[in-house]
Design a protein around this motif. Structure first.
Motif, PDB file in Angstrom:
ATOM      1  N   HIS A   1     -11.907  35.195  14.910  1.00 57.24           N
ATOM      2  CA  HIS A   1     -12.311  34.343  13.808  1.00 57.24           C
ATOM      3  C   HIS A   1     -11.779  34.881  12.477  1.00 57.24           C
ATOM      4  N   VAL A   2     -11.192  33.998  11.676  1.00 60.48           N
ATOM      5  CA  VAL A   2     -10.649  34.388  10.380  1.00 60.48           C
ATOM      6  C   VAL A   2     -11.793  34.500   9.379  1.00 60.48           C
ATOM      7  N   PRO A   3     -11.821  35.540   8.569  1.00 62.13           N
ATOM      8  CA  PRO A   3     -12.895  35.692   7.586  1.00 62.13           C
ATOM      9  C   PRO A   3     -12.924  34.512   6.612  1.00 62.13           C
ATOM     10  N   VAL A   4     -14.122  34.175   6.155  1.00 61.94           N
ATOM     11  CA  VAL A   4     -14.301  33.080   5.204  1.00 61.94           C
ATOM     12  C   VAL A   4     -13.507  33.370   3.943  1.00 61.94           C
ATOM     13  N   GLY A   5     -12.900  32.340   3.393  1.00 61.44           N
ATOM     14  CA  GLY A   5     -12.138  32.515   2.165  1.00 61.44           C
ATOM     15  C   GLY A   5     -10.648  32.693   2.387  1.00 61.44           C
ATOM     16  N   ARG A   6     -10.229  33.002   3.607  1.00 59.52           N
ATOM     17  CA  ARG A   6      -8.807  33.199   3.861  1.00 59.52           C
ATOM     18  C   ARG A   6      -8.256  32.184   4.854  1.00 59.52           C
ATOM     19  N   ALA A   7      -9.030  31.177   5.213  1.00 59.00           N
ATOM     20  CA  ALA A   7      -8.619  30.275   6.278  1.00 59.00           C
ATOM     21  C   ALA A   7      -8.021  28.964   5.784  1.00 59.00           C
ATOM     22  N   ALA A   8      -7.805  28.797   4.501  1.00 62.49           N
ATOM     23  CA  ALA A   8      -7.300  27.523   3.991  1.00 62.49           C
ATOM     24  C   ALA A   8      -5.829  27.345   4.360  1.00 62.49           C
ATOM     25  N   PRO A   9      -5.523  26.331   5.168  1.00 67.14           N
ATOM     26  CA  PRO A   9      -4.124  26.082   5.527  1.00 67.14           C
ATOM     27  C   PRO A   9      -3.328  25.588   4.315  1.00 67.14           C
ATOM     28  N   HIS A  10      -2.085  25.980   4.250  1.00 63.71           N
ATOM     29  CA  HIS A  10      -1.178  25.496   3.209  1.00 63.71           C
ATOM     30  C   HIS A  10      -0.320  24.401   3.821  1.00 63.71           C
ATOM     31  N   VAL A  11      -0.288  23.231   3.170  1.00 56.47           N
ATOM     32  CA  VAL A  11       0.389  22.068   3.744  1.00 56.47           C
ATOM     33  C   VAL A  11       1.476  21.573   2.800  1.00 56.47           C
ATOM     34  N   THR A  12       2.648  21.293   3.355  1.00 58.01           N
ATOM     35  CA  THR A  12       3.741  20.663   2.633  1.00 58.01           C
ATOM     36  C   THR A  12       4.041  19.344   3.327  1.00 58.01           C
TER      37      THR A  12
ATOM     38  N   ILE B   1       0.868  -1.172   0.000  1.00 62.37           N
ATOM     39  CA  ILE B   1       0.000   0.000   0.000  1.00 62.37           C
ATOM     40  C   ILE B   1       0.905   1.221   0.000  1.00 62.37           C
ATOM     41  N   SER B   2       0.600   2.164  -0.852  1.00 61.57           N
ATOM     42  CA  SER B   2       1.342   3.421  -0.808  1.00 61.57           C
ATOM     43  C   SER B   2       0.338   4.567  -0.861  1.00 61.57           C
ATOM     44  N   VAL B   3       0.667   5.622  -0.165  1.00 58.00           N
ATOM     45  CA  VAL B   3      -0.186   6.805  -0.127  1.00 58.00           C
ATOM     46  C   VAL B   3       0.656   7.972  -0.623  1.00 58.00           C
ATOM     47  N   ALA B   4       0.168   8.652  -1.643  1.00 60.52           N
ATOM     48  CA  ALA B   4       0.916   9.750  -2.261  1.00 60.52           C
ATOM     49  C   ALA B   4       1.002  10.956  -1.323  1.00 60.52           C
ATOM     50  N   ASP B   5       2.062  11.737  -1.499  1.00 55.75           N
ATOM     51  CA  ASP B   5       2.268  12.956  -0.714  1.00 55.75           C
ATOM     52  C   ASP B   5       1.056  13.888  -0.788  1.00 55.75           C
ATOM     53  N   ARG B   6       0.519  14.059  -1.986  1.00 52.52           N
ATOM     54  CA  ARG B   6      -0.587  15.003  -2.154  1.00 52.52           C
ATOM     55  C   ARG B   6      -1.852  14.541  -1.438  1.00 52.52           C
ATOM     56  N   VAL B   7      -2.031  13.223  -1.303  1.00 49.61           N
ATOM     57  CA  VAL B   7      -3.188  12.710  -0.562  1.00 49.61           C
ATOM     58  C   VAL B   7      -3.029  13.032   0.924  1.00 49.61           C
ATOM     59  N   VAL B   8      -1.834  12.808   1.447  1.00 49.23           N
ATOM     60  CA  VAL B   8      -1.565  13.127   2.848  1.00 49.23           C
ATOM     61  C   VAL B   8      -1.717  14.625   3.080  1.00 49.23           C
ATOM     62  N   ALA B   9      -1.250  15.442   2.146  1.00 46.80           N
ATOM     63  CA  ALA B   9      -1.379  16.897   2.268  1.00 46.80           C
ATOM     64  C   ALA B   9      -2.847  17.320   2.266  1.00 46.80           C
ATOM     65  N   LYS B  10      -3.648  16.690   1.424  1.00 53.06           N
ATOM     66  CA  LYS B  10      -5.063  17.039   1.369  1.00 53.06           C
ATOM     67  C   LYS B  10      -5.779  16.667   2.668  1.00 53.06           C
TER      68      LYS B  10
END
Length: 149
Positions: free
Chosen positions: A47-58, A19-28
């Motif tokens: 509270h952070v306004p809607v639309g600006r709260a998406a975390p960036h994941v590496t 079984i392997s899980v891709a980096d992008r799947v783990v990031a999502k």
């Protein structure tokens, strides 16, 4: 005529394959879990306004080392605990409201991402860092004002 099952080694079906899980799947997964963890903080000022709260994941994923059959029988499986597929190093950049409890929010993200990656993807998290990239002040959200002095 011999079937494929006759040619396979004498190992149970559940021990064969990979079984392997891709980096992008783990990031999502990590991004979604971080977003959910932060949404539980309902402080009106922070509270952070809607639309600006998406975390960036590496993410950097390393496959779990191969183990022989004896190690698998001994080391695996507490009942209800999934097998480890790999090891992930995760970096999450978030935007938070200010004033708010920044430490509690970052701790919640760390805790929930670690737990859910283990459960959903079979990943151990060897390194998880949460960085706050931007703070959104209640004073800067008022309409009609360009700058707070």
């Amino acid at each position: 005529m011999t079937s494929d099952a006759d040619r396979l080694p004498d190992s149970p079906r559940e021990e064969r394959g990979a079984i392997s899980v891709a980096d992008r799947v783990v990031a999502k997964i990590a991004s979604q879990v971080a977003r959910e963890a932060l949404s539980r903080f309902t402080e009106p000022d922070g509270h952070v306004p809607v639309g600006r709260a998406a975390p960036h994941v590496t993410v950097s994923v390393r496959r779990a080392p191969e183990r022989n059959a004896a190690e698998r029988r001994e080391g695996e499986a507490a009942p209800g605990r999934p097998a480890v597929v790999g090891e992930a190093r995760v970096r999450i950049a978030v935007e938070l409201g200010y004033p708010s409890d920044i430490g509690a929010q970052c701790a919640a993200v760390r805790r929930e991402v670690t737990e859910r990656l283990r459960t959903w993807a079979g990943m151990d998290v060897s390194d998880l860092s949460v960085s706050v990239e931007k703070l959104h002040s209640v004073h800067t959200r008022r309409t009609g004002q360009e700058r707070v002095r």
